[in-house]
Every structure is written in C-alpha cells, then in structure tokens.
Design a protein around this motif. Structure first.
Motif, PDB file in Angstrom:
ATOM      1  N   TRP A 182       0.783  -1.223   0.000  1.00 10.23           N
ATOM      2  CA  TRP A 182       0.000   0.000   0.000  1.00 10.23           C
ATOM      3  C   TRP A 182       0.821   1.281   0.000  1.00 10.23           C
ATOM      4  O   TRP A 182       0.263   2.354  -0.180  1.00 10.23           O
ATOM      5  N   ASN A 231       2.406   4.433  -1.055  1.00 16.77           N
ATOM      6  CA  ASN A 231       2.100   5.132  -2.299  1.00 16.77           C
ATOM      7  C   ASN A 231       3.176   6.110  -2.736  1.00 16.77           C
ATOM      8  O   ASN A 231       2.955   6.935  -3.601  1.00 16.77           O
ATOM      9  N   ILE A 236      -1.828   2.521  -4.482  1.00 15.87           N
ATOM     10  CA  ILE A 236      -2.678   3.506  -3.825  1.00 15.87           C
ATOM     11  C   ILE A 236      -2.668   3.215  -2.334  1.00 15.87           C
ATOM     12  O   ILE A 236      -2.744   2.057  -1.928  1.00 15.87           O
ATOM     13  N   TRP A 281      -3.651   2.345   1.211  1.00 14.57           N
ATOM     14  CA  TRP A 281      -4.758   1.602   1.804  1.00 14.57           C
ATOM     15  C   TRP A 281      -4.648   1.750   3.307  1.00 14.57           C
ATOM     16  O   TRP A 281      -3.562   1.950   3.848  1.00 14.57           O
ATOM     17  N   ARG A 292      -6.605   8.518  -2.210  1.00 14.45           N
ATOM     18  CA  ARG A 292      -6.796   7.232  -2.868  1.00 14.45           C
ATOM     19  C   ARG A 292      -7.407   7.279  -4.261  1.00 14.45           C
ATOM     20  O   ARG A 292      -7.357   6.279  -4.974  1.00 14.45           O
ATOM     21  N   ASP A 348      -7.133   8.380  -7.915  1.00 17.80           N
ATOM     22  CA  ASP A 348      -6.116   8.886  -8.832  1.00 17.80           C
ATOM     23  C   ASP A 348      -6.621  10.040  -9.690  1.00 17.80           C
ATOM     24  O   ASP A 348      -5.887  10.991  -9.955  1.00 17.80           O
ATOM     25  N   THR A 356     -14.360   4.632 -10.905  1.00 17.10           N
ATOM     26  CA  THR A 356     -12.953   4.307 -10.644  1.00 17.10           C
ATOM     27  C   THR A 356     -12.689   2.808 -10.616  1.00 17.10           C
ATOM     28  O   THR A 356     -11.532   2.385 -10.530  1.00 17.10           O
ATOM     29  N   ASN A 393     -12.623   2.063   0.733  1.00 15.33           N
ATOM     30  CA  ASN A 393     -11.649   0.991   0.941  1.00 15.33           C
ATOM     31  C   ASN A 393     -11.870  -0.150  -0.039  1.00 15.33           C
ATOM     32  O   ASN A 393     -10.919  -0.694  -0.617  1.00 15.33           O
ATOM     33  N   THR A 448     -13.460  -0.084  -2.971  1.00  8.01           N
ATOM     34  CA  THR A 448     -13.134   0.360  -4.323  1.00  8.01           C
ATOM     35  C   THR A 448     -11.628   0.351  -4.535  1.00  8.01           C
ATOM     36  O   THR A 448     -11.127  -0.097  -5.582  1.00  8.01           O
ATOM     37  N   THR A 449     -10.881   0.843  -3.538  1.00  9.15           N
ATOM     38  CA  THR A 449      -9.425   0.811  -3.612  1.00  9.15           C
ATOM     39  C   THR A 449      -8.925  -0.619  -3.743  1.00  9.15           C
ATOM     40  O   THR A 449      -8.007  -0.903  -4.518  1.00  9.15           O
ATOM     41  N   THR A 471      -9.338  -1.783  -7.337  1.00 12.56           N
ATOM     42  CA  THR A 471      -8.376  -1.081  -8.184  1.00 12.56           C
ATOM     43  C   THR A 471      -6.981  -1.668  -8.003  1.00 12.56           C
ATOM     44  O   THR A 471      -6.256  -1.938  -8.967  1.00 12.56           O
TER      45      THR A 471
END
Length: 425
Positions: free
Chosen positions: A44, A46, A87, A89, A115, A117, A149, A225, A227-228, A231
């Motif tokens: 995680w 970034n 990204i 987390w 988170r 982009d 996203t 969270n 959705t991340t 991705t």
C-alpha cells in the motif's frame, strides 16, 4: 542497507519506467557473484520513499539474522526492490467513537484525496461529502462516482461482491457498507443487528449513539476501501504478470546460477504471486507477508462447485517453500473482506475470519489449499521450521506482528531467510 541492493520501477500496467534498471540489477548480481536474488515488492505504500524505507528496514533485519539461519550464512544475497504506483490503503482503522460529524467528514475527504487517482473525480467526491448525511441524491452520486474508478471487471473468489458494488441498488450497497440495523435482514443478521463490528476493532454502538461504522460517513469510508481494493487488485496483478514476471526472466538469463526468491507485502503479495504464475523463470521461494488477497487464492475447489483459486497452480511452480504470515492483528486486510461478504450476502459466523468466504490470506492464512502443511506459528529467531519445497506454510504471527505493516521485525526476516535457505544449494 547491509545487503547489495538495486531496484526496478514499473508503471500501473507493468511496463518498466526505466528500461536500463534490469540491466543495472543484473550487473549488481554479477558483481556480487550472488547465489540468491531476493525480489521484494511493497504493497500500500504510495510513494517510492515509503517503499525504500520499508525495504531498508526489512533488509537490515535480514542482515541481523542471516548468521542465525541454518545454511544462510554462506550465501551471497542481493536484494531487488520493486517500485510501482500503489494507492494508499488503510494501515489500521479508527472507530471514530466520539468524533463529531465534521471530523468524520474531514477523515473521509482526506481518504478520498489520498486514494482516488483521477483528480476531477476526487474533487467531486469531496464536494459531496458534507451532503451525504441528508441527501439521498448525494449518496447516489457518490456511489456512481466511485463506480467510475472501478476496473471493468474482476475474476476470482470475489466476483459476486464486485458485481453488487458495481451494479447493485445504491441503497442496498450503502446498507451493506454501513452494517447497521437498516441493512437488509440477512445482512443485519451478520453485522449491525448482531452487534458485530464490520472491521473487527470496535463495537458499532459505543453507548453514545451511532458509531463511526454504522454512519453514512463510515459507509463512505468502507466503500472507498473496497473500491481501492478492486483497483489495487487489478493493478497489482498487471504489475506482477507483465512487469515482475518478465524482469525475473531477464535476471535469470543474465545470471542463471542465481536462485530467485519472491517476497511480497500486502498488495505486493498479489503482485509476486501473479509473477510466479506467469514467469518462465524458476522461483526458489515465495514469501507472502500480510498479503492482500483471498484466503482461497491458492485453494482447490474453494466453493464446493469445483472452482479453484486464481493462484491454485502457484505451489507447483515454486522450487522451494511458500510461506504466508497471517494475524488477527491485521486490521487493513480485514477492511475490504467483511464488506464484500455483506455485498454478496454471504453470512458467516465471524465476518473476515476463516468461516467467511471473503476472508483474506493475511488474516487467516491459506485455506483449502492442497499443497498446505498444517498451519504453524511464526517463531522467534533461532526456532526450527520444517518448510518443504512446493508446500505452503501458513504462520500465525499474532505474537510478533502487531498490524498490517509490521513486517520488518527480526522474526519475519528469519522466516523469510529460512525459506530462502531451504532447498537446493
């Protein structure tokens, strides 16, 4: 760092950012006459600085314990650090008990900025946050923007949850994410109505009203969270399949006598597992440190209908042992999975644990995996492991791993180097 080091950077599709880095890494391997090349991949973090700091601490611990690992003292090791645009987390979860509405809103807005982009999408989400409590229209717009996203599709053990997140009724999606008593009956039975915290860290009701996780702000945070997660799932897989796998082949061609080892943390665990599946280079060990993918990732017939995990063939591709650290202390790996369970209407006795179809490997170890040895314990330095080539050893790290990113201690390094030293010389 105390061991020779080089790095290779990839973009979000797995293309090399600096093509000459693989040649530079091969030069380091050749110069050091390396017997073992340890390729380590962050999760995680970034920024490159965060990743390098993680690698520095991991390598320093390896250097400290190398002499304690049977068969490792005489090995000449080189570390290759993988950099990729992950990204951020959540490393842990704050229940927000006692926090005011403004504080909850600010927390969610900060998460969005960190988170998402696409800056234009992030700005629109941030603008919606103050209206989420009172406006169903704002809630619908918030979910619609998050859906923009998401990757186009997903494969594996979590498809049902992804489909619900991507196309399901907004009210049901928010109710599942809230986990409160307004969720559909089956969902409520698994969560809020039964008093179970979806994150496993705090009661939903602290006695003073709604807790953070059964508020609309908590729902927004949970959906962000998740959705991340999707991705990062797609991106980590691409980096592993398209980037790390090819780099391994190039390094093997340049130094065919050096043994290759993969170490992945968090989403980096998915990246290196995908690389192990895709590469033609021989991999001599695989270490998954609080990895962020399904506990059925390497499983056989995980759902009783004949479906195998996405990485079921990986154990047969590894020339040495596979180790998996897991702990109940890892709140980050537990963030996405309980919400995914609610979205898919999977009701287990304990959300996120071994009974949950959507549990994580960093929380529960490798389950329903034919190549697994009986689950063991992460040992202190000097302990005796019985790792085997092509077999998966899940190690309960409750005693030594306090959270998702606590993987730089000597005990973890000792387990990794024991895996490195196991097998042919």
């Amino acid at each position: 760092m105390k061991l020779p080091y080089a790095e290779i950077e990839f973009d979000d599709t797995g293309e090399r950012v600096h093509p000459g880095q693989v040649k530079d890494a091969a030069s380091v391997i050749s110069r050091e006459k390396a017997t073992d090349v340890i390729v380590i991949c962050h999760g995680w973090n970034n920024t490159a600085a965060q990743a390098r700091d993680l690698y520095t601490r991991v390598v320093e611990s390896m250097h400290m314990v190398q002499g304690e690992v049977p068969g490792a003292a005489s090995r000449r090791m080189v570390v290759i650090g993988v950099l990729w645009p992950s990204i951020q987390w959540a490393d842990d979860v704050d229940s927000g008990a006692g926090a005011g509405v403004a504080d909850e809103q600010e927390t969610l807005q900060d998460m969005i900025r960190a988170r998402i982009d696409d800056a234009s999408v992030a700005d629109r989400l941030v603008e919606l946050v103050p209206r989420l409590e009172a406006s169903s229209t704002a809630q619908e717009q918030f979910v619609a923007l998050l859906r923009k996203t998401l990757p186009a599709s997903t494969e594996g053990e979590d498809e049902a949850a992804f489909e619900m997140l991507a196309t399901g009724d907004v009210g049901e999606v928010l109710s599942a994410a809230k986990g409160g008593t307004d969720a559909p009956d089956a969902l409520a039975a698994a969560g809020g109505a039964a008093g179970i915290d979806p994150m496993g860290v705090a009661p939903l009701d602290d006695g003073g009203g709604a807790g953070f996780f059964d508020s609309i702000m908590g729902a927004g945070r949970n959906l962000l969270n998740l959705t991340t997660y999707y991705t990062m799932k797609e991106r980590a897989g691409a980096v592993g399949r398209n980037g790390v796998a090819k780099a391994l082949e190039a390094l093997h061609d340049a130094a065919p006598d050096a043994r290759l080892h993969l170490v992945g943390h968090s989403f980096g665990g998915r990246a290196v597992t995908a690389a192990a599946l895709a590469t033609s280079a021989k991999v001599s060990s695989l270490s998954l440190l609080q990895a962020a993918y399904s506990h059925f990732g390497m499983a056989d017939d995980w759902d009783g209908t004949g479906k195998d995990g996405a990485f079921e063939k990986v154990p047969s591709r590894i020339d040495g042992p596979i180790i998996v650290t897991f702990t109940r202390n890892d709140k980050a790996v537990g963030v996405a999975y309980p919400i995914a369970s609610r979205l898919a209407r999977q009701i287990g006795a304990g959300l996120g644990d071994q009974q949950d179809p959507y549990g994580g490997i960093g929380r529960n170890g490798a389950l329903k995996t034919a190549a697994s040895l009986p689950a063991g314990t992460l040992l202190d330095v000097g302990g005796a492991y019985a790792f085997e080539a092509g077999r998966v050893s899940s190690l309960n790290g409750d005693a030594f791993i306090s959270g998702h990113s606590d993987i730089t201690g000597r005990q973890v390094a000792y387990a990794v180097l024991t895996a490195v030293a196991t097998g042919r010389s």
